[in-house]
Scaffold this motif. Structure first.
Motif, PDB file in Angstrom:
ATOM      1  N   CYS A  99    -159.382 -20.104 -33.340  1.00 59.89           N
ATOM      2  CA  CYS A  99    -158.843 -19.339 -32.221  1.00 59.89           C
ATOM      3  C   CYS A  99    -157.375 -18.986 -32.468  1.00 59.89           C
ATOM      4  CB  CYS A  99    -158.974 -20.126 -30.920  1.00 59.89           C
ATOM      5  SG  CYS A  99    -158.576 -19.156 -29.440  1.00 59.89           S
ATOM      6  N   ALA A 100    -156.991 -17.767 -32.066  1.00 60.92           N
ATOM      7  CA  ALA A 100    -155.598 -17.345 -32.228  1.00 60.92           C
ATOM      8  C   ALA A 100    -154.665 -18.106 -31.295  1.00 60.92           C
ATOM      9  CB  ALA A 100    -155.476 -15.848 -31.970  1.00 60.92           C
ATOM     10  N   ASP A 337    -150.443 -22.582 -26.188  1.00 61.98           N
ATOM     11  CA  ASP A 337    -149.761 -22.334 -27.448  1.00 61.98           C
ATOM     12  C   ASP A 337    -149.723 -20.829 -27.685  1.00 61.98           C
ATOM     13  OD1 ASP A 337    -149.755 -25.177 -28.837  1.00 61.98           O
ATOM     14  OD2 ASP A 337    -151.746 -24.908 -27.987  1.00 61.98           O
ATOM     15  N   ARG A 338    -148.667 -20.344 -28.287  1.00 60.58           N
ATOM     16  CA  ARG A 338    -148.618 -18.951 -28.710  1.00 60.58           C
ATOM     17  C   ARG A 338    -149.368 -18.780 -30.028  1.00 60.58           C
ATOM     18  NH1 ARG A 338    -143.170 -17.191 -29.901  1.00 60.58           N
ATOM     19  NH2 ARG A 338    -142.874 -19.309 -30.655  1.00 60.58           N
ATOM     20  N   LEU A 342    -147.148 -15.315 -34.778  1.00 62.92           N
ATOM     21  CA  LEU A 342    -145.985 -14.682 -34.173  1.00 62.92           C
ATOM     22  C   LEU A 342    -144.675 -15.356 -34.575  1.00 62.92           C
ATOM     23  CD1 LEU A 342    -147.268 -14.035 -30.532  1.00 62.92           C
ATOM     24  CD2 LEU A 342    -147.048 -12.371 -32.396  1.00 62.92           C
ATOM     25  N   PHE A 343    -144.733 -16.620 -35.015  1.00 61.82           N
ATOM     26  CA  PHE A 343    -143.482 -17.337 -35.294  1.00 61.82           C
ATOM     27  C   PHE A 343    -143.503 -18.186 -36.555  1.00 61.82           C
ATOM     28  CE2 PHE A 343    -146.137 -20.059 -32.660  1.00 61.82           C
ATOM     29  CZ  PHE A 343    -146.048 -21.293 -33.277  1.00 61.82           C
ATOM     30  N   THR A 351    -152.434 -14.581 -42.660  1.00 64.08           N
ATOM     31  CA  THR A 351    -153.279 -13.849 -41.714  1.00 64.08           C
ATOM     32  C   THR A 351    -152.823 -12.395 -41.604  1.00 64.08           C
ATOM     33  OG1 THR A 351    -151.891 -14.590 -39.859  1.00 64.08           O
ATOM     34  CG2 THR A 351    -153.858 -15.901 -40.359  1.00 64.08           C
ATOM     35  N   ALA A 352    -152.186 -11.903 -42.650  1.00 59.76           N
ATOM     36  CA  ALA A 352    -151.643 -10.536 -42.632  1.00 59.76           C
ATOM     37  C   ALA A 352    -152.734  -9.541 -42.272  1.00 59.76           C
ATOM     38  CB  ALA A 352    -151.050 -10.201 -44.002  1.00 59.76           C
TER      39      ALA A 352
END
Length: 401
Positions: A99-100, A337-338, A342-343, A351-352
């Protein structure tokens, strides 16, 4: 006020309630007595600190508690997950779906063991992995699906088992279902089974902030696969005399405390659920905020009490609310969680080209004010008053801007 990307404020020094509890449960006289007994016994140089008896007893108790055939203890949940993935002997290009909305740990483990992380969207209510979106990204290179019981909301494992059967890997067969239960120890799935009894293997963490803890670190894998259990035991003890391995053993003191914590886990979870339900009731009339879904008590353990601000507040408005809670009410909060891409530089590189818009949109609205099962009823009332007051302030400010 400077804002940390995940917590407000970045230091707890000015807070009455921290951004998150430093310990998820609590210890009693029973844990302290267990430690004293281990210290007294191990001080004898004939005995020392060899962990086998205590660790074996903890593993047996944990397997019985979860309803799994085998339980294998590790020095942390992170190493337990790494060794699960190591067992798969992933080839370059082998994919593991996750999961993202997740902690960085699972994705780092996939990358570290040579796999390619494939990200899928969360469900809009629980923020658990969405099986519909998993079907979108599953491929002939998929070796495993990693399902996280996110923030204590227990996922239904059955749709993922069905998905795996419908999309076999041409070499390895049905992708394996690995479950990350770091934040859901003691929960039950929709079938009524304890978390840890379904899927190919389940990883648990006993890190300090988790629902139970073994001196701040520790982990466990449950499985019904005898071959996996046997190899995990080699992997954590230098491989015996025939295999590769390393030293990832749980200590005697950790196991002794774990036996006591396990016996008290339902008690601690019940207290956590009671506080979370009190908070949900107390915020019921705060229409700007979306509460975590109320599902059967044993299916939601509320590792965090997740709040979602309105879509119009996403990002900036959410940050204003977190800052107001900290600065004016002394209440810290965290974004758990983000999407890690992203960070986190390494995860972003691996995961490009993958983006999960729903995950980004939901987590831009997410905040998790501090919750702990030992908060008193009166203290929880103060916190709900703070959240209501701060939300009203932001609503007024944004309506006039």
């Amino acid at each position: 006020m400077p804002t940390d990307p995940a917590t407000v404020p970045s230091t707890d020094a000015v807070l009455r309630w921290p951004v998150e509890p430093a310990q998820g449960g609590w210890y009693t006289r029973a844990e302290r007595e267990a430690v004293r007994a281990v210290l007294a016994e191990s001080d004898d140089w004939h005995v020392g600190w060899k962990p086998a008896g205590y660790v074996g007893a903890f593993e047996d108790a944990f397997a019985g508690f979860t309803g799994s055939r085998f339980a294998v203890a590790f020095n942390s949940g992170g190493t337990a997950l790494e060794m699960l993935l190591h067992y798969l002997q992933l080839d370059p290009g082998d994919e593991v779906i996750s999961c993202a909305v997740n902690f960085v740990g699972p994705l780092i483990a996939i990358i570290g063991q040579g796999g390619k992380p494939i990200l899928a969207e969360p469900e809009p209510d629980t923020l658990n992995l969405d099986p519909t979106d998993v079907e979108r990204v599953i491929s002939r290179r998929t070796r495993a699906i990693l399902v996280t019981h996110w923030n204590g909301a227990v996922a239904d494992i059955r749709p993922f088992l069905d998905l795996a059967d419908r999309h076999p890997n041409p070499v390895h067969g049905a992708p394996l279902i690995i479950v990350d239960a770091a934040r859901a120890c003691g929960g039950r799935t929709p079938t009524g089974a304890r978390v840890g009894a379904e899927g190919w293997a389940t990883m648990f963490s006993f890190e300090s902030k988790k629902l139970m803890t073994t001196f701040g670190q520790g982990g466990m894998v449950t499985t019904d696969d005898q071959a996996l259990a046997e190899q995990l035991r080699w992997l954590r003890t230098y491989g015996g005399t025939e295999h590769w391995g390393t030293n990832q053993m749980m200590t005697k003191a950790q196991a002794a405390v774990g036996l006591v914590q396990l016996a008290r886990l339902d008690e601690m979870n019940d207290a956590r659920i009671a506080r979370a339900h009190q908070r949900t009731r107390g915020l019921a009339d705060t229409h700007e905020l979306t509460m975590p879904p109320v599902i059967d008590d044993r299916r939601h353990l509320y590792y965090r009490h997740n709040l979602l601000v309105p879509e119009a507040w996403a990002g900036e408005g959410r940050d204003e609310l977190m800052n107001t809670l900290a600065a004016e009410y002394g209440l810290g909060s965290i974004i758990n969680d983000r999407p890690p891409y992203l960070f986190h530089r390494l995860i972003r590189a691996h995961t490009a080209g993958q983006r999960c818009p729903r995950a980004e949109q939901l987590t831009a609205r997410l905040l998790c004010p501090c919750l702990h099962p030992r908060m008193s009823v009166a203290e929880e009332d103060e916190i709900t008053d703070a959240v209501r007051g701060a939300t009203a302030q932001i609503a007024r400010t944004r309506s006039t801007s």
